[in-house]
Design a protein around this motif. Sequence first.
Motif, mmCIF file in Angstrom:
data_model
loop_
_atom_site.group_PDB
_atom_site.id
_atom_site.type_symbol
_atom_site.label_atom_id
_atom_site.label_comp_id
_atom_site.label_asym_id
_atom_site.label_seq_id
_atom_site.Cartn_x
_atom_site.Cartn_y
_atom_site.Cartn_z
ATOM 1 N N MET A 277 0.839 -1.186 0.000
ATOM 2 C CA MET A 277 0.000 0.000 0.000
ATOM 3 C C MET A 277 0.880 1.243 0.000
ATOM 4 N N GLN A 278 0.545 2.177 -0.871
ATOM 5 C CA GLN A 278 1.298 3.419 -0.948
ATOM 6 C C GLN A 278 0.764 4.397 0.081
ATOM 7 N N GLU A 279 1.592 5.330 0.474
ATOM 8 C CA GLU A 279 1.160 6.327 1.441
ATOM 9 C C GLU A 279 0.780 7.621 0.755
ATOM 10 N N PHE A 280 -0.050 8.415 1.452
ATOM 11 C CA PHE A 280 -0.429 9.726 0.935
ATOM 12 C C PHE A 280 0.774 10.647 0.995
ATOM 13 N N LYS A 281 0.931 11.441 -0.045
ATOM 14 C CA LYS A 281 1.984 12.443 -0.088
ATOM 15 C C LYS A 281 1.369 13.738 -0.562
ATOM 16 N N ASN A 282 1.816 14.851 0.014
ATOM 17 C CA ASN A 282 1.405 16.154 -0.501
ATOM 18 C C ASN A 282 2.421 16.541 -1.550
ATOM 19 N N ILE A 283 1.943 16.728 -2.773
ATOM 20 C CA ILE A 283 2.832 16.923 -3.915
ATOM 21 C C ILE A 283 2.400 18.161 -4.696
ATOM 22 N N THR A 284 3.374 18.904 -5.192
ATOM 23 C CA THR A 284 3.120 20.059 -6.043
ATOM 24 C C THR A 284 3.446 19.699 -7.483
ATOM 25 N N HIS A 285 2.594 20.132 -8.389
ATOM 26 C CA HIS A 285 2.790 19.916 -9.831
ATOM 27 C C HIS A 285 4.098 20.591 -10.229
ATOM 28 N N THR A 286 4.960 19.881 -10.939
ATOM 29 C CA THR A 286 6.300 20.414 -11.202
ATOM 30 C C THR A 286 6.594 20.740 -12.659
ATOM 31 N N PHE A 287 5.633 20.555 -13.556
ATOM 32 C CA PHE A 287 5.933 20.925 -14.942
ATOM 33 C C PHE A 287 4.818 21.774 -15.527
ATOM 34 N N GLU A 288 5.190 22.509 -16.565
ATOM 35 C CA GLU A 288 4.335 23.528 -17.153
ATOM 36 C C GLU A 288 3.285 22.932 -18.083
ATOM 37 N N PRO A 289 2.232 23.697 -18.337
ATOM 38 C CA PRO A 289 1.265 23.254 -19.338
ATOM 39 C C PRO A 289 1.891 23.294 -20.734
ATOM 40 N N VAL A 290 1.295 22.551 -21.638
ATOM 41 C CA VAL A 290 1.695 22.618 -23.040
ATOM 42 C C VAL A 290 0.644 23.463 -23.745
ATOM 43 N N PHE A 291 1.049 24.597 -24.287
ATOM 44 C CA PHE A 291 0.143 25.450 -25.047
ATOM 45 C C PHE A 291 0.956 26.523 -25.756
ATOM 46 N N ASP A 292 0.333 27.138 -26.741
ATOM 47 C CA ASP A 292 0.870 28.349 -27.349
ATOM 48 C C ASP A 292 -0.300 29.218 -27.779
ATOM 49 N N GLU A 293 -0.020 30.332 -28.409
ATOM 50 C CA GLU A 293 -1.078 31.282 -28.761
ATOM 51 C C GLU A 293 -2.058 30.725 -29.788
ATOM 52 N N ASN A 294 -1.710 29.626 -30.443
ATOM 53 C CA ASN A 294 -2.595 29.007 -31.435
ATOM 54 C C ASN A 294 -3.474 27.899 -30.865
ATOM 55 N N SER A 295 -3.325 27.604 -29.589
ATOM 56 C CA SER A 295 -4.109 26.520 -28.982
ATOM 57 C C SER A 295 -5.596 26.855 -29.014
ATOM 58 N N LYS A 296 -6.398 25.889 -29.413
ATOM 59 C CA LYS A 296 -7.856 26.066 -29.529
ATOM 60 C C LYS A 296 -8.620 25.158 -28.561
#
Length: 109
Positions: free
Chosen positions: A1-20
């Motif tokens: 059984m795994q334990e609960f961990k408080n984790i922060t997202h560490t990578f950026e979204p993928v997008f650019d100005e053309n994303s729809k």
Amino acid sequence: MQEFKNITHTFEPVFDENSKILILGTFPSVKSRENHFYYGHPQTIEEKKNFLLENHIAVWDVIHSCSIEGSSDSSITDVVPNDFTELFARTHLLAVAANGTKAYELYQK
């Protein structure tokens, strides 16, 4: 059984100005956290980014940080949402989709 961990997202979204279209997940899986990219094997990260951007698709997660057990969405607690202000300001999205019920529910909040 795994334990609960408080984790922060560490990578950026993928997008650019053309994303729809924005596809939202909840929080990266254990494997994605290890690879620092969404749904991925580390050898295909650039290929996947290029595919997403060429097809005007943005990808991110609803959650900035949370307590989670392994990769289980049903275990998520203590949610701090991502701030979508910059992404929305820099794109002209036509649709936002969630990749599952939990992501949809959290985005609605």
